[in-house]
Design an enzyme around this catalytic site. Sequence first.
Site, PDB file in Angstrom:
ATOM      1  N   CYS A 101     -49.040  47.697  38.467  1.00 39.23           N
ATOM      2  CA  CYS A 101     -48.545  48.887  39.159  1.00 39.23           C
ATOM      3  C   CYS A 101     -48.449  50.034  38.165  1.00 39.23           C
ATOM      4  CB  CYS A 101     -47.169  48.607  39.780  1.00 39.23           C
ATOM      5  SG  CYS A 101     -46.367  50.105  40.329  1.00 39.23           S
TER       6      CYS A 101
ATOM      7  N   LYS B   2     -64.237  75.989  69.097  1.00 38.81           N
ATOM      8  CA  LYS B   2     -63.543  75.474  67.911  1.00 38.81           C
ATOM      9  C   LYS B   2     -64.444  75.566  66.692  1.00 38.81           C
ATOM     10  CE  LYS B   2     -60.594  72.093  69.120  1.00 38.81           C
ATOM     11  NZ  LYS B   2     -59.249  71.710  68.759  1.00 38.81           N
TER      12      LYS B   2
ATOM     13  N   ARG C 233     -44.709  72.728  76.724  1.00 33.97           N
ATOM     14  CA  ARG C 233     -45.690  72.570  77.784  1.00 33.97           C
ATOM     15  C   ARG C 233     -45.461  71.268  78.552  1.00 33.97           C
ATOM     16  NH1 ARG C 233     -50.942  70.287  77.709  1.00 33.97           N
ATOM     17  NH2 ARG C 233     -52.302  71.302  79.205  1.00 33.97           N
TER      18      ARG C 233
ATOM     19  N   LYS D 131     -57.405  81.059  68.492  1.00 42.83           N
ATOM     20  CA  LYS D 131     -56.811  79.864  69.082  1.00 42.83           C
ATOM     21  C   LYS D 131     -55.843  79.336  68.040  1.00 42.83           C
ATOM     22  CE  LYS D 131     -57.804  75.706  71.678  1.00 42.83           C
ATOM     23  NZ  LYS D 131     -56.640  74.950  71.250  1.00 42.83           N
TER      24      LYS D 131
END
Length: 420
Positions: A413, A315, A139, A118
């Site tokens: 930071c 799956k 599709r 798949k």
Amino acid sequence: MSKDEARAAKRIEQLREEIRKHDRRYYEEAAPIISDREYDRLYKELVDLETQFSDLVTPDSPTQRVGGKPLKAFEQVSHLIPMLSLDNTYSEEEVKNFYARIQRLLPDEKIPVVIEPKVDGVAVSLIYENGKLRQAATRGDGNVGDNITQNIRTIRSVPERLCDGAPKLLEARGEVYMDRKGFEKLNDERKKQGLPLFANPRNAAAGSLKQLDPEIVAKRPLGVVLYGTGATEGVDVNVHSEIFPLLKKLGLPATQRWWVAESVEEILDAIHQLDGIRHNFAYQTDGAVVKVNSFAQRERLGFTAKSPRWAIAYKYAAERVQTRLKDIVIQVGRTGILTPVAVLEPVLVSGSTVGRATLHNEDEIKRKDIRIGDTVVIEKAGEVIPAVVEVVKSKRPRGTAPFRFSKHIHGKCPVCGGHI
Ligand code: IVH
């Protein structure tokens, strides 16, 4: 036609044939017989001749793969046969139930099934008429999709023309994908340019196909793998397993590995075998599709409201592994967002070595109580960047402390030193 032009026309035809042949060897068979340099030389000779004799340029020339103008929007096209979806399952029990159900519906019959990968890409339909590529479509909603012919033409593994023996009509169906290396390279480039990154190869392939400008698409490392047919005329095939060699014979990139099984044990065995090799494929896979092989049997099994009774998708669970969290670093995004990233003891998961994982944000770290020094479970699903799923608390070493975001970066930071 002048003598020169006639000579050029002949040479152009030769070059196109030869280039198409090498494209096939390179992209479909992964067995090139000339060097890149020699290929480039042939290609350049063709470009030069076509520049000199522009009347001889035809849309199916290999040089025209990048071409066409940007579109304003994709044309909507109806599929000749709807593009359906499959029932999904994560459980082997349900695969057994699936086979038991079809055995009940077709009692006392042998029911061979095909097990195939798949592919985790973007579904596509390619229509060839008398051997020539006429249309490529997504599709869409299953009935109507986008006409993406221009974009598909830029993919070199998709031949403009089929080999000898092409049927009157062949709709081949499969998936467009971006291979792992190409995906990583594309994201690296995007990072440098400060562009948002694609989460995984499937998103990158989908995003690429949505581009209205085929020149952009041509720069994206896309491939196609085909696993079936839609509408056909003049194709004399009665079982699914014969489609793969047929596609291949016609010069199309088809699924390389599949299995035929006639019992639940054989089906599960094939599913396990596929799981063992699927990470070696260039395309991403997320499961195995089990399909009844005989078209006659498929017809008798029919459909439920939304999917065929003759197929199921199993799956694979996302792979999870344990490793040690060595550190947490803070990444500063282009927009100033601070993202904590786990630095891991490198570990092999789903076919690649992983040294970093995303921790999403501070709340997530708190909620899962993730600490430096912990053994953590990481998971790689469709995403290429894995995630930290949980901490193995039983393996927590002594003396660890809860992670404090602001303390960790001293309220500054990490890039500019400014207060946050
Ligand atoms: S067969 C009626 N085979 O998965 C059956 N589909 O949920 C039509 N897909 O839309 C699909 N690999 O895009 C089939 N080997 C494979 C596939 C596959 C991926 C996709 C396809 C389809 C979706 C089904």
